[in-house]
Design a protein around this motif. Structure first.
Motif, PDB file in Angstrom:
ATOM      1  N   TYR A  93       0.830  -1.211   0.000  1.00 41.89           N
ATOM      2  CA  TYR A  93       0.000   0.000   0.000  1.00 41.89           C
ATOM      3  C   TYR A  93       0.862   1.257   0.000  1.00 41.89           C
ATOM      4  O   TYR A  93       0.507   2.255  -0.607  1.00 41.89           O
ATOM      5  CB  TYR A  93      -0.991   0.000   1.174  1.00 41.89           C
ATOM      6  N   GLN A  94       2.014   1.205   0.662  1.00 35.18           N
ATOM      7  CA  GLN A  94       2.919   2.356   0.681  1.00 35.18           C
ATOM      8  C   GLN A  94       3.560   2.553  -0.694  1.00 35.18           C
ATOM      9  O   GLN A  94       3.696   3.680  -1.169  1.00 35.18           O
ATOM     10  CB  GLN A  94       3.981   2.171   1.758  1.00 35.18           C
ATOM     11  N   ALA A  95       3.954   1.460  -1.332  1.00 41.16           N
ATOM     12  CA  ALA A  95       4.533   1.543  -2.678  1.00 41.16           C
ATOM     13  C   ALA A  95       3.507   2.117  -3.658  1.00 41.16           C
ATOM     14  O   ALA A  95       3.846   2.940  -4.518  1.00 41.16           O
ATOM     15  CB  ALA A  95       4.998   0.163  -3.135  1.00 41.16           C
ATOM     16  N   LYS A  96       2.237   1.705  -3.517  1.00 40.27           N
ATOM     17  CA  LYS A  96       1.175   2.239  -4.380  1.00 40.27           C
ATOM     18  C   LYS A  96       0.998   3.731  -4.144  1.00 40.27           C
ATOM     19  O   LYS A  96       0.834   4.507  -5.094  1.00 40.27           O
ATOM     20  CB  LYS A  96      -0.151   1.517  -4.124  1.00 40.27           C
ATOM     21  N   ALA A  97       1.028   4.146  -2.874  1.00 40.74           N
ATOM     22  CA  ALA A  97       0.890   5.575  -2.553  1.00 40.74           C
ATOM     23  C   ALA A  97       2.019   6.383  -3.193  1.00 40.74           C
ATOM     24  O   ALA A  97       1.788   7.453  -3.752  1.00 40.74           O
ATOM     25  CB  ALA A  97       0.864   5.771  -1.037  1.00 40.74           C
ATOM     26  N   GLU A  98       3.245   5.851  -3.129  1.00 41.12           N
ATOM     27  CA  GLU A  98       4.387   6.526  -3.754  1.00 41.12           C
ATOM     28  C   GLU A  98       4.191   6.624  -5.272  1.00 41.12           C
ATOM     29  O   GLU A  98       4.493   7.640  -5.888  1.00 41.12           O
ATOM     30  CB  GLU A  98       5.696   5.787  -3.447  1.00 41.12           C
ATOM     31  N   PHE A  99       3.683   5.556  -5.855  1.00 42.61           N
ATOM     32  CA  PHE A  99       3.426   5.545  -7.301  1.00 42.61           C
ATOM     33  C   PHE A  99       2.416   6.630  -7.670  1.00 42.61           C
ATOM     34  O   PHE A  99       2.622   7.403  -8.606  1.00 42.61           O
ATOM     35  CB  PHE A  99       2.909   4.166  -7.719  1.00 42.61           C
ATOM     36  N   PHE A 100       1.310   6.705  -6.932  1.00 41.07           N
ATOM     37  CA  PHE A 100       0.300   7.716  -7.234  1.00 41.07           C
ATOM     38  C   PHE A 100       0.809   9.129  -6.952  1.00 41.07           C
ATOM     39  O   PHE A 100       0.457  10.069  -7.658  1.00 41.07           O
ATOM     40  CB  PHE A 100      -1.009   7.429  -6.492  1.00 41.07           C
ATOM     41  N   ARG A 101       1.675   9.294  -5.942  1.00 37.35           N
ATOM     42  CA  ARG A 101       2.289  10.607  -5.701  1.00 37.35           C
ATOM     43  C   ARG A 101       3.154  11.011  -6.891  1.00 37.35           C
ATOM     44  O   ARG A 101       3.171  12.163  -7.297  1.00 37.35           O
ATOM     45  CB  ARG A 101       3.141  10.569  -4.429  1.00 37.35           C
ATOM     46  N   MET A 102       3.875  10.020  -7.447  1.00 38.46           N
ATOM     47  CA  MET A 102       4.720  10.305  -8.607  1.00 38.46           C
ATOM     48  C   MET A 102       3.858  10.791  -9.772  1.00 38.46           C
ATOM     49  O   MET A 102       4.244  11.665 -10.526  1.00 38.46           O
ATOM     50  CB  MET A 102       5.510   9.047  -8.985  1.00 38.46           C
ATOM     51  N   LEU A 103       2.665  10.233  -9.910  1.00 38.49           N
ATOM     52  CA  LEU A 103       1.763  10.648 -10.993  1.00 38.49           C
ATOM     53  C   LEU A 103       1.093  11.993 -10.699  1.00 38.49           C
ATOM     54  O   LEU A 103       0.527  12.601 -11.598  1.00 38.49           O
ATOM     55  CB  LEU A 103       0.671   9.598 -11.205  1.00 38.49           C
ATOM     56  N   GLY A 104       1.164  12.439  -9.454  1.00 36.16           N
ATOM     57  CA  GLY A 104       0.390  13.586  -8.996  1.00 36.16           C
ATOM     58  C   GLY A 104       0.855  14.948  -9.450  1.00 36.16           C
ATOM     59  O   GLY A 104       0.951  15.877  -8.639  1.00 36.16           O
ATOM     60  N   HIS A 105       1.137  15.120 -10.719  1.00 40.37           N
ATOM     61  CA  HIS A 105       1.492  16.439 -11.263  1.00 40.37           C
ATOM     62  C   HIS A 105       0.857  16.566 -12.642  1.00 40.37           C
ATOM     63  O   HIS A 105       0.987  15.658 -13.470  1.00 40.37           O
ATOM     64  CB  HIS A 105       3.010  16.578 -11.358  1.00 40.37           C
ATOM     65  N   PRO A 106       0.165  17.675 -12.897  1.00 40.39           N
ATOM     66  CA  PRO A 106      -0.539  17.831 -14.183  1.00 40.39           C
ATOM     67  C   PRO A 106       0.356  17.667 -15.414  1.00 40.39           C
ATOM     68  O   PRO A 106      -0.064  17.074 -16.404  1.00 40.39           O
ATOM     69  CB  PRO A 106      -1.109  19.248 -14.129  1.00 40.39           C
ATOM     70  N   VAL A 107       1.588  18.151 -15.346  1.00 40.40           N
ATOM     71  CA  VAL A 107       2.491  18.035 -16.503  1.00 40.40           C
ATOM     72  C   VAL A 107       2.852  16.576 -16.751  1.00 40.40           C
ATOM     73  O   VAL A 107       2.879  16.120 -17.891  1.00 40.40           O
ATOM     74  CB  VAL A 107       3.755  18.903 -16.325  1.00 40.40           C
ATOM     75  N   ARG A 108       3.081  15.827 -15.684  1.00 32.94           N
ATOM     76  CA  ARG A 108       3.420  14.410 -15.852  1.00 32.94           C
ATOM     77  C   ARG A 108       2.251  13.646 -16.470  1.00 32.94           C
ATOM     78  O   ARG A 108       2.449  12.827 -17.374  1.00 32.94           O
ATOM     79  CB  ARG A 108       3.791  13.775 -14.505  1.00 32.94           C
ATOM     80  N   ILE A 109       1.044  13.932 -16.004  1.00 34.57           N
ATOM     81  CA  ILE A 109      -0.136  13.278 -16.569  1.00 34.57           C
ATOM     82  C   ILE A 109      -0.267  13.637 -18.043  1.00 34.57           C
ATOM     83  O   ILE A 109      -0.520  12.772 -18.888  1.00 34.57           O
ATOM     84  CB  ILE A 109      -1.418  13.678 -15.802  1.00 34.57           C
ATOM     85  N   ARG A 110      -0.061  14.909 -18.385  1.00 29.62           N
ATOM     86  CA  ARG A 110      -0.179  15.342 -19.787  1.00 29.62           C
ATOM     87  C   ARG A 110       0.871  14.646 -20.654  1.00 29.62           C
ATOM     88  O   ARG A 110       0.574  14.209 -21.771  1.00 29.62           O
ATOM     89  CB  ARG A 110      -0.047  16.862 -19.887  1.00 29.62           C
ATOM     90  N   VAL A 111       2.084  14.533 -20.158  1.00 24.11           N
ATOM     91  CA  VAL A 111       3.142  13.832 -20.900  1.00 24.11           C
ATOM     92  C   VAL A 111       2.719  12.391 -21.163  1.00 24.11           C
ATOM     93  O   VAL A 111       2.822  11.896 -22.296  1.00 24.11           O
ATOM     94  CB  VAL A 111       4.492  13.867 -20.132  1.00 24.11           C
ATOM     95  N   LEU A 112       2.222  11.718 -20.135  1.00 23.92           N
ATOM     96  CA  LEU A 112       1.809  10.324 -20.290  1.00 23.92           C
ATOM     97  C   LEU A 112       0.655  10.206 -21.281  1.00 23.92           C
ATOM     98  O   LEU A 112       0.637   9.279 -22.100  1.00 23.92           O
ATOM     99  CB  LEU A 112       1.422   9.722 -18.938  1.00 23.92           C
ATOM    100  N   GLU A 113      -0.277  11.150 -21.242  1.00 31.35           N
ATOM    101  CA  GLU A 113      -1.381  11.134 -22.213  1.00 31.35           C
ATOM    102  C   GLU A 113      -0.852  11.270 -23.639  1.00 31.35           C
ATOM    103  O   GLU A 113      -1.278  10.549 -24.535  1.00 31.35           O
ATOM    104  CB  GLU A 113      -2.361  12.271 -21.925  1.00 31.35           C
ATOM    105  N   LEU A 114       0.081  12.185 -23.834  1.00 34.18           N
ATOM    106  CA  LEU A 114       0.639  12.398 -25.179  1.00 34.18           C
ATOM    107  C   LEU A 114       1.431  11.189 -25.660  1.00 34.18           C
ATOM    108  O   LEU A 114       1.389  10.842 -26.841  1.00 34.18           O
ATOM    109  CB  LEU A 114       1.516  13.654 -25.195  1.00 34.18           C
ATOM    110  N   LEU A 115       2.138  10.542 -24.752  1.00 31.46           N
ATOM    111  CA  LEU A 115       2.965   9.395 -25.137  1.00 31.46           C
ATOM    112  C   LEU A 115       2.141   8.141 -25.424  1.00 31.46           C
ATOM    113  O   LEU A 115       2.657   7.175 -25.967  1.00 31.46           O
ATOM    114  CB  LEU A 115       4.025   9.109 -24.070  1.00 31.46           C
ATOM    115  N   GLN A 116       0.855   8.165 -25.080  1.00 31.79           N
ATOM    116  CA  GLN A 116      -0.012   7.032 -25.408  1.00 31.79           C
ATOM    117  C   GLN A 116      -0.087   6.816 -26.920  1.00 31.79           C
ATOM    118  O   GLN A 116      -0.301   5.705 -27.383  1.00 31.79           O
ATOM    119  CB  GLN A 116      -1.438   7.263 -24.889  1.00 31.79           C
ATOM    120  N   ASP A 117       0.091   7.893 -27.685  1.00 35.10           N
ATOM    121  CA  ASP A 117       0.030   7.811 -29.146  1.00 35.10           C
ATOM    122  C   ASP A 117       1.332   7.324 -29.765  1.00 35.10           C
ATOM    123  O   ASP A 117       1.422   7.152 -30.971  1.00 35.10           O
ATOM    124  CB  ASP A 117      -0.342   9.178 -29.739  1.00 35.10           C
ATOM    125  N   GLY A 118       2.353   7.147 -28.924  1.00 35.12           N
ATOM    126  CA  GLY A 118       3.638   6.659 -29.417  1.00 35.12           C
ATOM    127  C   GLY A 118       4.774   7.552 -28.961  1.00 35.12           C
ATOM    128  O   GLY A 118       4.547   8.622 -28.379  1.00 35.12           O
TER     129      GLY A 118
END
Length: 113
Positions: free
Chosen positions: A6-31
């Motif tokens: 559960y702690q490792a999962k929390a760290e993972f979600f914290r890592m995702l917790g930035h709008p720019v990181r989410i946007r990068v991941l969304e853009l990279l879904q296309d390749g």
């Protein structure tokens, strides 16, 4: 000493917790995409993007390869796309529920007048 799951999962979600990181991941879904294209699609200073890409790279969620002077980023696996799609579905459900509540509140306001 190992970290509880559960702690490792929390760290993972914290890592995702930035709008720019989410946007990068969304853009990279296309390749895979070069940094210059990411910069064009995300309104951020190059140093800010570089910082967020470094976080994603350190976590192992994206890879970076150099092609001459160009650095190209890519998702390490398809699970990230599935996670982002699941988040979209969850948000849709949440917002739909909020919209229904808002409508109920509006109806109650009209009735009480």
């Amino acid at each position: 000493m190992s970290v509880p799951l559960y702690q490792a999962k929390a760290e993972f979600f914290r890592m995702l917790g930035h709008p720019v990181r989410i946007r990068v991941l969304e853009l990279l879904q296309d390749g895979p995409m070069p940094v210059r294209d990411l910069l064009t699609r995300i309104e951020i200073e190059p140093s800010g993007l570089s910082q967020q890409l470094a976080v994603l790279r350190r976590s192992g969620i994206v890879t970076a390869t150099r092609d001459g002077s160009t650095v190209v980023y890519a998702l390490t696996g398809g699970d990230v796309s599935e996670l982002l799609q699941a988040a979209r579905r969850i948000l849709t459900e949440m917002l739909t529920g909020q919209n229904e509540l808002l409508n109920e509140l509006r109806e109650a306001e009209v009735i009480s007048k």
